[in-house]
Design an enzyme around this catalytic site. Structure first.
Site, short mmCIF file in Angstrom:
data_model
loop_
_atom_site.label_atom_id
_atom_site.label_comp_id
_atom_site.label_asym_id
_atom_site.label_seq_id
_atom_site.Cartn_x
_atom_site.Cartn_y
_atom_site.Cartn_z
N HIS A 294 43.18 -14.74 -69.98
CA HIS A 294 43.09 -13.84 -68.83
C HIS A 294 44.19 -14.18 -67.83
O HIS A 294 44.90 -15.19 -67.97
CB HIS A 294 41.73 -13.97 -68.14
CG HIS A 294 40.60 -13.41 -68.92
ND1 HIS A 294 40.13 -12.13 -68.74
CD2 HIS A 294 39.83 -13.96 -69.90
CE1 HIS A 294 39.13 -11.90 -69.58
NE2 HIS A 294 38.92 -13.00 -70.29
N GLU B 105 42.50 -18.65 -67.23
CA GLU B 105 43.15 -17.77 -66.25
C GLU B 105 44.56 -18.34 -66.04
O GLU B 105 44.74 -19.37 -65.39
CB GLU B 105 42.37 -17.75 -64.94
CG GLU B 105 40.95 -17.20 -65.04
CD GLU B 105 40.92 -15.66 -65.08
OE1 GLU B 105 41.99 -15.03 -64.97
OE2 GLU B 105 39.80 -15.12 -65.20
#
Length: 331
Positions: free
Chosen positions: A211, A293
């Site tokens: 992500h 992330e």
């Protein structure tokens, strides 16, 4: 056409005023010209032939030394045909990138890794489908979202799909069997519960969901999201919470090393990890799994990295090394 000036006699012609008919002429000038032409022709044949031979020898010499002094390059990411027969994930499975060499050249042979490219570039055209709720173990959430994007319009979904292919290439080089949860060709999804199920169905040794964050500008850095130990409804992560923590730490260390990125100060412990129990992709997993992330797409400095192909090469190397480090220590 004459211009009116007298032309001097040619001594080589009869009657030109040169030597008389009894004189013996030397053939040396004509012979020299013939020899010169032959030499030029010979050189014209020998030089290209010799050069071609040198090239062949040089190529063979370099090939014989391959792997000794030259750098090892990660293959370019491919765009293999999506395997629609792999179940709910709609994933793509590969057998591991070639035969084992028996000497540790394929250290991940026999290992299975599931890489989940977060979101789907086509989600934005299917708002109703991705908005429907699904069971995430501890409750219900939307099937999926569109993800975020940089100010220039580079989407998180495009980023994660590109990075996932680069990671897949690196893992295959080490002998792993790799499955992607999707290839971006689905009309939407898969939903978060199906993404978790992809790792379960594959009985993966490790699963990583890729992500990029959409935090406010000025918040920078990467972080790894770990599954909380939960036992509620369909969620039971007690057995994999510990191994997932180990995977997350290996991944955070390698990602920081190869990208030069710093852990996000705005998320989790400030050291690059955050533990959460509200994500279906983690709550429903039965195999070691984490979310990565990679940076904040809404921050200009992070966005400059995320949109840079060379940086994504380094990011992929960090993910590969982190997964490989975890698998090397796996019991």
């Amino acid at each position: 056409m004459s211009n009116g000036s007298p032309t001097p006699p040619d001594p080589s012609l009869p009657g030109s005023g040169g030597p008389g008919p009894g004189t013996r002429w030397s053939p040396e000038p004509r012979r020299s010209r013939r020899l010169g032409m032959r030499l030029l022709i010979t050189l014209g044949v020998l030089i290209p032939t010799s050069f071609a031979g040198w090239l062949v020898w040089q190529s063979a010499d370099q090939s014989s030394g391959a792997g000794k002094t030259g750098p090892t390059l990660m293959p370019l990411p491919d765009d293999s045909r999506e395997n629609s027969g792999s179940g709910a994930s709609g994933g793509d499975t590969d057998g591991g990138g070639g035969p084992q060499d028996g000497n540790g050249g394929k250290p991940l042979a026999g290992m299975t890794v599931v890489i989940d490219p977060g979101h789907n570039p086509n989600n934005r055209r299917h708002a109703a489908e991705i908005s429907r709720s699904v069971n995430i173990g501890t409750g219900r959430k939307a099937c999926d979202t569109t993800g975020t994007a940089t100010a220039s319009g580079y989407s998180e979904a495009d980023f994660t799909l590109d990075l996932a292919r680069r990671v897949r290439a690196g893992l295959r080089e080490r002998g792993a069997t790799v499955e992607l949860t999707h290839q971006g060709r689905r009309p939407w999804g898969p939903c978060v519960n199906a993404r978790a199920e992809a790792g379960n169905r594959a009985d993966a040794d490790a699963a990583v969901s890729l992500h990029a964050d959409g935090a406010p500008s000025g918040a920078r850095g990467f972080h790894v999201i770990l599954p909380e130990s939960v036992n509620e409804g369909k969620a039971d992560t007690r057995a994999i919470a510990g191994p997932s923590r180990n995977l997350g730490r290996e991944l955070a260390d390698a990602f920081r090393e190869f990208t030069g990125s710093k852990p996000a100060a705005y998320a989790g412990d400030g050291e690059g990890t955050d533990t959460r129990g509200d994500l279906g992709g983690l709550n429903l997993t039965r195999v070691p799994k984490v979310f990565l992330e990679c940076g904040n797409m809404r921050d200009p400095q992070d966005a400059a990295d995320l949109t840079d192909r060379k940086w994504r090469d380094r990011a992929a190397r960090g993910v590969v090394e982190g997964i490989a480090g975890f698998l090397a220590k796996k019991p």
